[in-house]
Structures are given as structure tokens and as C-alpha cells.
Design an enzyme around this catalytic site. Structure first.
Site, short mmCIF file in Angstrom:
data_model
loop_
_atom_site.label_atom_id
_atom_site.label_comp_id
_atom_site.label_asym_id
_atom_site.label_seq_id
_atom_site.Cartn_x
_atom_site.Cartn_y
_atom_site.Cartn_z
N GLU A 1 66.94 1.35 108.67
CA GLU A 1 65.65 1.16 108.53
C GLU A 1 65.11 0.33 107.39
OE1 GLU A 1 64.60 5.79 110.05
OE2 GLU A 1 63.96 5.18 108.04
N GLU A 2 65.85 0.40 106.39
CA GLU A 2 65.20 -0.40 105.20
C GLU A 2 65.67 -1.93 105.10
OE1 GLU A 2 66.00 1.75 101.45
OE2 GLU A 2 64.87 3.43 101.89
N GLU B 1 69.01 5.39 107.08
CA GLU B 1 68.22 4.81 106.01
C GLU B 1 68.48 3.40 105.83
OE1 GLU B 1 65.52 5.60 104.50
OE2 GLU B 1 65.34 7.82 105.11
#
Lengths: 287, 287
Positions: free
Chosen positions: A172-173, A169
Site C-alpha cells: 500500500e505505502e 502495508e
């Protein structure tokens, strides 16, 4: 007729019985290891053909003393679902590509295990050596429009280790590479989503890279923010779960808090590696 | 026609348009808060009637710029499932009494949230002042027949706090009343059950009563066993997850291990109490 299954232990074979009598075809099934059987429907058939096979099969399984009967119907064979329900099956669970139906043969109460009950989420506290925390603003969702700078969060997929989900995460972010350190805390909430419960794991990660490349689809902005500034946001001061994130970060910055770190363990029943999360700091003896 | 739904915000009404033109009836729907709509089917209808309503509804929702469309079909209305799938819906999740179908209207990739992904289990370490641990032998399941004395374990239901699940399982299996102290460790495993993952929380509880009344259905035997005897069982010596239970018990007996205890917190989005599990021992500042 074209019923077929991934029948490692086929319970029925052929059209002629041992004594040369005619016999009724049944659905191929494998034992489920708990006194029941699993049928995996694979080939198209009409509901008429299916009901004949199903009734003959149920008689046979009852005779064999079977308990639970599972039928996995791929979405392409949705025309068979109504028939199964009419014959006494109910829904157990579903995924995009299939529906699992179940039936309990004995008169006694069933011991069919329940469906998955929880969604799992992670939040990632990434602190750098300048006491800055990696934060994002989201383009949508329930924090959108509050002006809140928050830590990266996301859903843990079935089959995904939660420390990997936290690393994924963050990457990805924000584009930042990280290493998992420990779970600082977790929270269980209820009725979040169609009556299911949620578990949220607050993870601490160490950054391995520093140049932010934010994701465009979901993330409005991302930055390294001084911890004091992050913690001072009115929203974070006001709401208990967020206040705890502040406190836990502070406790980590002051190096006096031990969370749960991950240790690989091998299961007994499957030679499969899994992860145990425990307070390694306090558990002096290593295995 | 008899489609009806729990329509807090009905999107369609009546049979006549504002200008007196005839209009096509659609399915009652409520907004889902994420740009989509939810239809809860309640009354019986034929697939022919349903497909007419559904097609008209989809045209309207597309015109309105809606994204996801959820249709909850109770098992009594299973005759409508095939029609929905033919119109482009797929399975999202199912419970014994209903199937949730979903469809994504825009051309872009869908952001439909995944189904619940994890089952949650608890194990309960109950130690008394004589350094005896509360153990059971199970009548069935994968530990049956191994001669293993094990701690009580069980499944956490959706909507159930895991500390309550630990207390409940101990009470059900042994009749012993307990108080929850802390989570000593947890383990995540995969592909346990139809491709879902499991989280197992090892909990420490303090006994509040001492006379065992074992449950007959699942439990073969229950007793207080000296910890050394419990830990010395060959199975517990041999298998890693069980060895860790031994180590964690020992660390607790020697009072040098802090797990995660439970603190009530109030959510921001719902005025609902939930529990945060953290290392209270290390988190000196109380809120």
C-alpha cells in the site's frame, strides 16, 4: 411482536404452553456454550414491548439456571439500549454497527470474558541485495515533520494474519511486492489508545519487485536508502526502539540472527488453519 | 444546563459572545491531537437538552474545521446514546462503564482508528531440574473432561506485561513462584471471540518454589509431571499446536533453542518503560 434471532437452538416457541395454558413470549436465544445465552436483536420494536419480553426472558433463563446473558443490539435498534441497561445489563464491547450488552444472572461473581485488550501493529524491514532498506516519510501522524525516513508500518486488522498485514502495508505505502521471512522482535506498550495496549511486530521481508509507486494519501516520499544512511539518522541513533531496529537489521545483514518464522498449524477445536511463529532455525526436528 | 467535561482546552465559554450578542451553549470539548475533539459527558441531562447542545456544538466544530468528534458516554447517562446516534454518531468501542461514540465531520473518508482487535493469552512452560513440567487439570473450559494435563494458561489484561501475566497465572493456578525466561513461540488465531483475533504467547519460566497450592475455583488438580509423561498424552501427540509445545520443551531441555527474551526500552513519545522481546542469544551486541 417481532423479536427474532438467528436461533439455531430456540429456547422458546409459540404462544401456548403444552397444557394449553397461555404463556408469555420471550426473546429468542441461543446457548453460548458456557452456560449462558445469546440474543441477537434483529427486528425493530418499542422499548415497552422489549422490556416485557426481556423481563419474561430473564425469569425463564434464571429458572433454567443460565449464567451470562448477551444481547447484541444493532445500531439501528439503539432505542432498546437504555431499557437493557435499566434491567441490569452493562456494556461489553461495541463495533461500528452494534453494541454488545451483557448481564450475569447468578449471585456469584461473574466469569464474563474481557473485551479485546490489544491493538496490533507491524513494521516491515525490507532489505534488497544492495543493502538498501525501503523507507518512507509520512504525511501525518507522530513522525510527520521530524524529517525521519522510517520503515513502513501499519495496523493489523482483526482477522488478518500479521505476516499478511506486513506484506499489505508495504504494498500500500510503496507499491513493492514482498515475501515474509520472519518476525525479528516484538514490543508491548501500554495506554496507547483509550487505555488499551499495543503489540508491535517488527517483520523482515524480502522484496520481490523494486520500482516504488508511493501511495499519495499518507506517504510524502518513499525510497530505497543505503542501510548505513538509514541507521545513521540522529533520531534512530537516539531512541532505544529505533536503535534496536538498527541492530537487528545489522544482525540480519551479517546473517547471525534468527527471528521467528511462520508455520501453519491446524487447531484442535476448529478445523481452521492458523500460524505459529517460532525459531525454525533452532528447532531442527520438523513435524 | 449542566454539560461538563474534563476540558483541559475548553473550546466554549459562557453564555455571552465577545460583542455582547447572545450565544448558544455548546458541549465542552478538548482537542484530540489529531484534528478532532473529545467530549466526556459527566453530568445528567435530558435528551432534549443534549440534542440542542450537540447540534450547536457540531455547527461550531464544523466551522472550526474539526474532523472526528468523540463522545464518551458513561453507562449512567445511557439515555443520551440514542440521541447521539440519531445525530449521526456511531459506536466506536465500549467498556463495562462507558460507550464511546464517534462522528466524522468532513465529506472525505474518515481516518478514525479501529478498536482493539486482539485478545492476548499466555501459556507457561515451567520445567524443574528433574525434567518435570508443571501441569494442571481445569474445572471448566474447553479442556475440561478430556483428562488432559496441560500447562497453566490465561488472559493478559490490558496494561499488563505479558511476562508478568505468565508469572501471575502460574502463581494463581498452582501457587508456584517463577521467573520469566523467554517466549518460545506465539500463535495468532482468528474469530475466537466475537470476531476478534487472539495472540497466544508460549512462555518458558523457571520455578522459584516447588510446593504446589492449587487454586480451587478453576483448577481441578495440579502436579509436577515427568516431561516424557506429559508429552506422551494422546491429545498432545495428536494435535499440532500441542505437538509443537512438546517439541519446543524438548529443544529447551536439550539446550539448543533460543526464544525471545524481554529487554526494557524507553519510548520516544512517552518517557515510559516498555519491553522488547527478541533473540538475545543471537544479538551479540548489547546496547
Amino acid at each position: 411482536m417481532s423479536a427474532s434471532a438467528n436461533s439455531a437452538q430456540p429456547l422458546t416457541e409459540g404462544r401456548l404452553g403444552e397444557n394449553g395454558f397461555g404463556c408469555v413470549e420471550t426473546l429468542p436465544a441461543i446457548n453460548d456454550g458456557h452456560g449462558g445465552v445469546i440474543v441477537e436483536m434483529k427486528n425493530a420494536m418499542s422499548p415497552d414491548v422489549f422490556v416485557t419480553l426481556l423481563r419474561a426472558s430473564l425469569l425463564q433463563w434464571k429458572h433454567q439456571g443460565k449464567w451470562g446473558v448477551w444481547i447484541k443490539v444493532p445500531i439501528e435498534l439503539v432505542n432498546l439500549v437504555e431499557t437493557a441497561v435499566k434491567e441490569g445489563f452493562w456494556f461489553h464491547h461495541a463495533e461500528p454497527s452494534y453494541l454488545m450488552l451483557v448481564h450475569w444472572i447468578p449471585e456469584t461473581g461473574n466469569t464474563i470474558p474481557p473485551n479485546a485488550s490489544h491493538r496490533v501493529n507491524v513494521g516491515a524491514v525490507v532489505l534488497n541485495d544492495n543493502k538498501e532498506v525501503l523507507v518512507v516519510q509520512e504525511k501525518r501522524g507522530r513522525f510527520h515533520g521530524l524529517g525521519l525516513w522510517k520503515i513502513p508500518t501499519g495496523v493489523v486488522d482483526a482477522g488478518e494474519d500479521l505476516f499478511n498485514a506486513a506484506i499489505r502495508e508495504v504494498k500500500e505505502e510503496t507499491g513493492i511486492d514482498t515475501e515474509f521471512l520472519e518476525v525479528l522482535a516484538f514490543r508491548q506498550t501500554h495506554k496507547e489508545f483509550f487505555g488499551k495496549s499495543d503489540l508491535f511486530f517488527l517483520c523482515m521481508l524480502r522484496p520481490l519487485s523494486f520500482d516504488i509507486k508511493k501511495q499519495d494519501l499518507e506517504i510524502e516520499a518513499a525510497q530505497w536508502m543505503p542501510f548505513e544512511e538509514y541507521a545513521a539518522q540522529p533520531f534512530n541513533q537516539k531512541h532505544e526502539p529505533f536503535k534496536y531496529i538498527n541492530e537487528l537489521c545489522l544482525a540480519k545483514l551479517e546473517s547471525n540472527y534468527a527471528g521467528f518464522s511462520a508455520r501453519p498449524v491446524t487447531s484442535y477445536f476448529k478445523e481452521q488453519l492458523s500460524f505459529l511463529y517460532l525459531n525454525s532455525h533452532d528447532l531442527h526436528k520438523s513435524p
